[in-house]
Design an enzyme around this catalytic site. Structure first.
Site, PDB file in Angstrom:
ATOM      1  N   LEU A 143      10.163  -0.818   3.683  1.00 46.32           N
ATOM      2  CA  LEU A 143       8.740  -0.899   4.055  1.00 46.32           C
ATOM      3  C   LEU A 143       8.260  -2.345   4.070  1.00 46.32           C
ATOM      4  O   LEU A 143       7.062  -2.597   4.178  1.00 46.32           O
ATOM      5  CB  LEU A 143       7.905  -0.131   3.022  1.00 46.32           C
ATOM      6  CG  LEU A 143       8.133   1.374   2.921  1.00 46.32           C
ATOM      7  CD1 LEU A 143       7.821   1.860   1.522  1.00 46.32           C
ATOM      8  CD2 LEU A 143       7.278   2.109   3.920  1.00 46.32           C
TER       9      LEU A 143
ATOM     10  N   ALA B 276      10.685   2.155   8.012  1.00 47.79           N
ATOM     11  CA  ALA B 276       9.294   2.386   8.402  1.00 47.79           C
ATOM     12  C   ALA B 276       9.041   1.654   9.706  1.00 47.79           C
ATOM     13  O   ALA B 276       8.894   0.436   9.731  1.00 47.79           O
ATOM     14  CB  ALA B 276       8.354   1.894   7.310  1.00 47.79           C
TER      15      ALA B 276
ATOM     16  N   LYS C  11       9.328  -4.079  16.070  1.00 50.82           N
ATOM     17  CA  LYS C  11       9.555  -2.754  15.467  1.00 50.82           C
ATOM     18  C   LYS C  11      10.530  -1.946  16.327  1.00 50.82           C
ATOM     19  O   LYS C  11      11.342  -1.178  15.801  1.00 50.82           O
ATOM     20  CB  LYS C  11       8.236  -2.007  15.299  1.00 50.82           C
ATOM     21  CG  LYS C  11       7.416  -2.487  14.112  1.00 50.82           C
ATOM     22  CD  LYS C  11       8.089  -2.082  12.813  1.00 50.82           C
ATOM     23  CE  LYS C  11       7.315  -2.517  11.595  1.00 50.82           C
ATOM     24  NZ  LYS C  11       8.008  -2.184  10.336  1.00 50.82           N
TER      25      LYS C  11
ATOM     26  N   GLY D  57       1.720  -7.684  -0.493  1.00 54.90           N
ATOM     27  CA  GLY D  57       1.724  -6.762  -1.627  1.00 54.90           C
ATOM     28  C   GLY D  57       1.136  -7.460  -2.845  1.00 54.90           C
ATOM     29  O   GLY D  57       1.030  -8.687  -2.875  1.00 54.90           O
TER      30      GLY D  57
ATOM     31  N   PHE E 119       0.827  -1.212   0.000  1.00 57.91           N
ATOM     32  CA  PHE E 119       0.000   0.000   0.000  1.00 57.91           C
ATOM     33  C   PHE E 119       0.866   1.270   0.000  1.00 57.91           C
ATOM     34  O   PHE E 119       0.838   2.059  -0.954  1.00 57.91           O
ATOM     35  CB  PHE E 119      -0.919  -0.086   1.221  1.00 57.91           C
ATOM     36  CG  PHE E 119      -1.531   1.195   1.660  1.00 57.91           C
ATOM     37  CD1 PHE E 119      -2.247   1.993   0.776  1.00 57.91           C
ATOM     38  CD2 PHE E 119      -1.406   1.609   2.988  1.00 57.91           C
ATOM     39  CE1 PHE E 119      -2.818   3.183   1.202  1.00 57.91           C
ATOM     40  CE2 PHE E 119      -1.981   2.782   3.414  1.00 57.91           C
ATOM     41  CZ  PHE E 119      -2.677   3.582   2.524  1.00 57.91           C
TER      42      PHE E 119
ATOM     43  N   TYR F 148       4.748  -7.729  17.813  1.00 57.37           N
ATOM     44  CA  TYR F 148       4.931  -6.863  16.643  1.00 57.37           C
ATOM     45  C   TYR F 148       5.579  -5.558  17.082  1.00 57.37           C
ATOM     46  O   TYR F 148       6.568  -5.096  16.483  1.00 57.37           O
ATOM     47  CB  TYR F 148       3.573  -6.594  15.980  1.00 57.37           C
ATOM     48  CG  TYR F 148       3.631  -5.593  14.859  1.00 57.37           C
ATOM     49  CD1 TYR F 148       3.973  -5.980  13.572  1.00 57.37           C
ATOM     50  CD2 TYR F 148       3.355  -4.243  15.104  1.00 57.37           C
ATOM     51  CE1 TYR F 148       4.041  -5.059  12.549  1.00 57.37           C
ATOM     52  CE2 TYR F 148       3.424  -3.309  14.083  1.00 57.37           C
ATOM     53  CZ  TYR F 148       3.760  -3.720  12.813  1.00 57.37           C
ATOM     54  OH  TYR F 148       3.835  -2.797  11.795  1.00 57.37           O
TER      55      TYR F 148
END
Ligand code: UDP
Length: 320
Positions: free
Chosen positions: A68, A110, A146, A28, A3, A142
Site C-alpha cells: 500500500l 493496491a 498504477k 503516513g 490511512f 499517476y
C-alpha cells in the site's frame, strides 16, 4: 502508517496475525498507529520501498505482503510528481522482486480506479479498455504508474508464479484520512465543522462512489484466502453514486453547519494542467464471485464518524 494500512493492520491483528508495518512516514504518520502499538504482535519499521535493503527484513519474515506504499491524493500527486512516479514504479518493482526472491511471498497490490481514466464505459469493468489523457497532465502519470504496477505484478505471476492479487481501490473513506492531500470528504467535513465555505470544485455534477475503509480492509483480508484470486484484478469499493454537489449538501446537513457552498474552478485549485473525472462507478460483480462482499456501511455514518474523529483530534482548531 497510512490511512488504509493502519485500518487493515488493526483488522489483521484482531484476527490473530502478526503485522510488520514498513513506512517512510512521508504521508503516513505514527498518530495512525495509536491503536496498534499496544498489540504485542505489531511492529513498525521506518524504511523506504525505494531502498531494497529496507525490504529484506519485513518481507523476509512475513508470509504475505500488502503493498500500500504509494503517493496519495490528487493534491499530493500534483505537488510531488517525481516522488509519485518513482515510488509507484521503482518502489513497486522493488517490493515484487523482494517477494519473489525472499521465498515467493504472496503480494496484494493496491492499484487504483484512476487507471480507468476518463472511461465513458460505466460501470467500470476490470476487462474494459482504459482511457488516459495526455502526458502533460500529471494526473495521468499517476494512473499510468498504477497501470505499470499492475503489468509488473501480473508479469511476475506469469513468469515465476509469484502469487499476486491486484485490487483497484475506488474512493476509500473513513477516519484518519486527511484532507491535506486533496480528499473531498475530510476537507468538506473540516470546512463544515469550522463553518467555513464548503468548496465544490467545478460545477459539482461530477460523481464518485465512496467505500468505507472498514469494508475495504475486510475484503483485503478475505481475498487472500481464495487461491483462485491469484493472478487476478479486482475492483474494490462501493457502487452507490453521489454527485459532489449532493455530497456537500449532505455533509452540511448532517453536521448542522452554517457553511455556504461555493463553486471553485478546477484551474484555481489545481492549475491549467488538470483534468477531472466526470463519473466513476465500479462494477463489483467480479469480487462478489470470489468473496462474500456486500458493503453495508452507510455514507452518512462514515461522515459522522469522520466528523467525530476530526472534532476530537483538534477541537479548538476545528471549532475555531
Ligand atoms: N473535490 C471538491 N472539493 C474539495 C476536494 C475535492 O469538490 O475540496 C472534488 C474533486 O474535484 C473530485 C471529487 O471531489 O471531483 C473527489 O475528489 P478526491 O480528490 O477526493 O478524489 P478523486 O478525484 O481522486 O476521485
Amino acid at each position: 502508517a497510512g490511512f488504509i494500512g493502519s485500518h487493515l493492520s488493526e483488522l489483521l491483528l484482531t484476527s490473530g496475525h502478526s503485522v510488520t508495518a514498513l513506512d517512510n512516514l512521508s504521508t503516513g504518520t505514527t498518530d495512525n498507529l495509536e491503536n496498534l502499538s499496544r498489540h504485542s504482535n505489531f511492529k513498525m519499521v521506518q524504511g523506504d520501498i525505494l531502498n531494497p535493503g529496507d525490504l529484506e527484513g519485513p518481507v523476509g519474515e512475513s508470509d504475505l505482503v500488502y503493498h500500500l506504499a504509494a503517493s496519495v491524493g490528487v493534491r499530493y500527486v500534483i505537488d510531488n510528481p517525481v516522488a509519485t512516479l518513482e515510488a509507484n514504479t521503482h518502489g513497486t518493482s522493488n517490493v515484487l522482486k523482494a517477494a519473489r526472491d525472499l521465498g515467493g511471498k504472496k503480494v496484494v497490490l493496491a492499484s487504483s480506479s484512476e487507471v480507468y481514466g476518463r472511461s465513458p464505459n460505466l460501470p467500470y469493468n476490470e476487462d474494459d479498455i482504459l482511457f488516459l489523457g495526455p502526458t502533460s497532465i500529471p494526473r495521468w502519470g499517476y494512473a499510468c504508474s498504477k497501470m505499470l504496477d499492475e503489468f509488473l505484478a501480473l508479469a511476475h505471476w506469469k513468469e515465476s508464479g509469484l502469487p499476486v492479487v491486484v485490487l483497484r481501490l475506488f474512493n476509500t473513506v473513513g477516519p484518519r484520512q486527511r484532507g491535506s492531500y486533496g480528499m473531498v470528504i475530510p476537507r468538506m467535513v473540516e470546512q463544515c465543522l469550522n463553518n467555513q465555505p464548503v468548496t465544490v470544485y467545478g460545477d459539482g455534477t461530477q460523481t464518485r462512489c465512496f467505500g468505507y475503509v472498514g469494508d475495504v480492509a475486510q475484503a483485503m483480508a478475505d481475498i487472500v484466502k481464495v487461491p483462485e484470486a491469484e493472478g487476478q484484478v479486482f475492483n474494490l469499493g462501493n457502487d452507490v453514486e453521489i454527485s459532489i454537489r449532493e455530497l456537500a449538501e449532505l455533509i452540511k446537513r448532517l453536521l448542522n453547519s452554517s457553511s455556504t457552498i461555493e463553486q471553485v474552478p478546477f484551474e484555481t485549485v489545481y492549475g491549467s494542467d488538470f483534468q477531472d473525472i466526470p463519473r466513476r462507478i465500479p462494477d463489483l460483480r467480479k469480487i462478489k464471485k470470489y468473496i462474500k462482499y456486500n458493503p453495508q456501511t452507510e455514507l452518512t455514518q462514515v461522515i459522522l464518524d469522520i466528523a467525530a474523529e476530526l472534532g476530537r483530534k483538534n477541537p479548538t482548531e476545528i471549532r475555531g
